[in-house]
Scaffold this active site. Sequence first.
Site, PDB file in Angstrom:
ATOM      1  N   LYS A  69      42.622   0.213  93.830  1.00 28.67           N
ATOM      2  CA  LYS A  69      42.002  -0.591  94.885  1.00 28.67           C
ATOM      3  C   LYS A  69      41.807   0.247  96.143  1.00 28.67           C
ATOM      4  CE  LYS A  69      44.269  -3.491  97.530  1.00 28.67           C
ATOM      5  NZ  LYS A  69      45.017  -4.659  98.063  1.00 28.67           N
ATOM      6  N   ASP A  77      40.512  -6.684  94.978  1.00 30.73           N
ATOM      7  CA  ASP A  77      41.633  -7.302  95.677  1.00 30.73           C
ATOM      8  C   ASP A  77      41.783  -8.750  95.206  1.00 30.73           C
ATOM      9  OD1 ASP A  77      39.551  -8.674  96.849  1.00 30.73           O
ATOM     10  OD2 ASP A  77      39.882  -7.899  98.863  1.00 30.73           O
TER      11      ASP A  77
END
Length: 210
Positions: A121, A139
């Site tokens: 991420k 996310d």
Amino acid sequence: MTKKQRALEIIDRLKKEYPDADCTLDYDQAWKLLISVRLAAQCTDARVNQIVPKLFEKYPSVEALAEAEVADIEEIVRPCGLGKSKARDISACMKMLRDEFGGNVPKDFNALLKLPGVGRKSANLIMGDVFGEPAIVTDTHCIRLVNRMGLVDGIKEPKKVEMELWKIIPPEEGSDFCHRLVWHGREVCTARTQPYCDKCCLNDICKKRI
């Protein structure tokens, strides 16, 4: 409507709804974003934005943070939660940037993944926002929304969601699309309250709504 067709329509509508959507973490240098995204784990971006100015005022460079005591970093970042582990990762990460990358954040996805505290991420966020490269940031907002919208089917593992989205999201759209999902997830397709489907720009094509 195929998933790809649905994805393109969602991208188009969210562009119109959130034309100026961007990263909600404040930063002016790549290494600062690297730190902020680590602090944002299990913490709001708003809280991180309140905390980091003090950190960067005391330690205004990669070198300064690399030389700082972990305990001193922890003292500042503690309000973001998980202070010990985050401070330890920040210290180790800045040392690696200093010692192996000349104080610069590497423009290479795999190199980013080698940095302490940096996962897919974070690496995708850096690649997309700092370097303008194709990126998909999975996310919590992204994972929740793409499942609701029907772009993925009951997949919750971030990497698997990312891999599925790469199949249907044009590479040049990925980074901005994920930022718009964050804005939409906060304002409309919420997590802790009933989603506001009645005012959603996607309500006629969203799988959850259907």
